[in-house]
Design an enzyme around this catalytic site. Structure first.
Site, PDB file in Angstrom:
ATOM      1  N   ARG A 220     -10.344   2.098   5.756  1.00  0.00           N
ATOM      2  CA  ARG A 220      -9.796   1.359   4.612  1.00  0.00           C
ATOM      3  C   ARG A 220     -10.752   1.378   3.414  1.00  0.00           C
ATOM      4  NH1 ARG A 220      -5.243  -1.705   6.236  1.00  0.00           N
ATOM      5  NH2 ARG A 220      -5.317  -2.515   8.356  1.00  0.00           N
TER       6      ARG A 220
ATOM      7  N   ASP B 162       0.822  -1.212   0.000  1.00  0.00           N
ATOM      8  CA  ASP B 162       0.000   0.000   0.000  1.00  0.00           C
ATOM      9  C   ASP B 162       0.857   1.265   0.000  1.00  0.00           C
ATOM     10  OD1 ASP B 162       0.900  -0.400   2.621  1.00  0.00           O
ATOM     11  OD2 ASP B 162      -1.050  -0.159   3.564  1.00  0.00           O
TER      12      ASP B 162
ATOM     13  N   PHE C 211      -0.190  11.563   7.387  1.00  0.00           N
ATOM     14  CA  PHE C 211      -0.677  10.213   7.614  1.00  0.00           C
ATOM     15  C   PHE C 211      -1.952  10.035   6.798  1.00  0.00           C
ATOM     16  CE2 PHE C 211      -2.536   6.560   9.640  1.00  0.00           C
ATOM     17  CZ  PHE C 211      -1.410   5.748   9.784  1.00  0.00           C
TER      18      PHE C 211
ATOM     19  N   ASP D 262       7.029   3.994   3.582  1.00  0.00           N
ATOM     20  CA  ASP D 262       7.327   5.173   4.396  1.00  0.00           C
ATOM     21  C   ASP D 262       8.817   5.142   4.763  1.00  0.00           C
ATOM     22  OD1 ASP D 262       7.095   7.369   6.054  1.00  0.00           O
ATOM     23  OD2 ASP D 262       5.981   6.342   7.629  1.00  0.00           O
TER      24      ASP D 262
HETATM   25  P1  IMP Z   1       7.449   1.567   6.667  1.00  0.00           P
HETATM   26  O1  IMP Z   1       8.000   0.265   7.172  1.00  0.00           O
HETATM   27  O2  IMP Z   1       7.788   2.714   7.557  1.00  0.00           O
HETATM   28  O3  IMP Z   1       7.789   1.848   5.223  1.00  0.00           O
HETATM   29  O4  IMP Z   1       5.890   1.502   6.819  1.00  0.00           O
HETATM   30  C1  IMP Z   1       5.098   0.839   5.965  1.00  0.00           C
HETATM   31  C2  IMP Z   1       3.825   0.429   6.639  1.00  0.00           C
HETATM   32  O5  IMP Z   1       3.397   1.365   7.639  1.00  0.00           O
HETATM   33  C3  IMP Z   1       2.741   0.393   5.606  1.00  0.00           C
HETATM   34  O6  IMP Z   1       2.603  -0.908   5.097  1.00  0.00           O
HETATM   35  C4  IMP Z   1       1.530   0.845   6.371  1.00  0.00           C
HETATM   36  O7  IMP Z   1       0.905  -0.286   6.968  1.00  0.00           O
HETATM   37  C5  IMP Z   1       2.050   1.728   7.467  1.00  0.00           C
HETATM   38  N1  IMP Z   1       1.968   3.143   7.082  1.00  0.00           N
HETATM   39  C6  IMP Z   1       2.978   3.993   6.835  1.00  0.00           C
HETATM   40  N2  IMP Z   1       2.537   5.220   6.517  1.00  0.00           N
HETATM   41  C7  IMP Z   1       1.184   5.142   6.556  1.00  0.00           C
HETATM   42  C8  IMP Z   1       0.125   6.085   6.312  1.00  0.00           C
HETATM   43  O8  IMP Z   1       0.328   7.268   5.965  1.00  0.00           O
HETATM   44  N3  IMP Z   1      -1.138   5.620   6.448  1.00  0.00           N
HETATM   45  C9  IMP Z   1      -1.420   4.335   6.806  1.00  0.00           C
HETATM   46  N4  IMP Z   1      -0.468   3.416   7.041  1.00  0.00           N
HETATM   47  C10 IMP Z   1       0.827   3.819   6.916  1.00  0.00           C
HETATM   48 MG    MG Z   2       0.719  -2.133   5.361  1.00  0.00          MG
END
Ligand code: IMP
Ligand code: MG
Length: 178
Positions: free
Chosen positions: A165, A100, A152, A103
């Site tokens: 969702r 999805d 976010f 980040d």
């Molecule tokens: P990362 O490991 O920091 O790249 O985070 C990825 C995961 O964090 C994604 O698969 C999402 O589940 C969650 N996430 C990160 N940013 C957002 C956001 O803006 N909205 C909702 N979920 C997020």
């Molecule tokens: Mg996710």
């Protein structure tokens, strides 16, 4: 839970046309691959993946993986485990991983390393949203739906504490003061 408002940042029509465009690009790259497996990362990718695969006209297998990362509601800590594994054998197959949002990049990097151990012929990654500013590790993403600087986001599969969702567009969560 803190009170907040939702501000739309991507509308349904923009998503529909971008997904179609993205699918066309992926199709051009993958149509001659034999044994394609599309793997969605649950739960966030379920709507994006469902819309994307319905544009494809090549044969494929579909599977899902679910991971849990220990962290607060907004950030992942990088400490990750699999809570639902893939069930299709991906050895020697061409895998397209669907996520999805990326980040920090820690979750995606972890899943990619995990899947590489199963020796796929190739591993490509498609993310709906690339949130660039908090990237903590280098992760190669082949296909990106939208780039967003910060905030976010919820909707189109993305959640805030399992809510929102189902929204057809993407919204930024704006917390109210006081
Ligand atoms: P990362 O490991 O920091 O790249 O985070 C990825 C995961 O964090 C994604 O698969 C999402 O589940 C969650 N996430 C990160 N940013 C957002 C956001 O803006 N909205 C909702 N979920 C997020
Ligand atoms: Mg996710």
């Amino acid at each position: 839970m803190k009170e907040y408002d939702l501000k739309q940042v991507i509308d349904e029509q923009s998503i529909r046309s971008r997904v179609k465009e993205l699918a066309r690009t992926i199709e051009a790259d993958m149509r001659y691959c034999e044994d394609v497996v599309i793997i969605g990362i649950l739960k966030g990718a379920f709507i994006f993946m469902a819309d994307l695969v319905r544009h494809f006209s090549f044969p494929m297998q579909i599977d899902f993986i679910r991971i849990a990362s220990y962290g607060t509601g907004h950030t992942s800590s990088g400490e990750i485990r699999v809570t639902k594994d893939i069930e299709v054998d991906i050895e020697g197959k061409h895998v397209l991983l669907i996520e999805d949002i990326v980040d920090t990049g820690l979750s995606l990097k972890w899943v990619m390393d995990y899947l590489k151990k199963r020796k796929p012929a190739s591993l490509k990654v498609c993310v709906f949203i690339d949130k660039k500013e908090r990237r903590e590790c280098e992760v190669s993403v082949d296909y990106v739906g939208f780039e967003v600087q910060e905030g976010f986001l919820v909707g189109y599969g993305l959640d805030y504490s399992e809510r929102h969702r189902e929204l057809p567009g993407v919204y930024e969560v704006r917390f109210r003061n006081g």
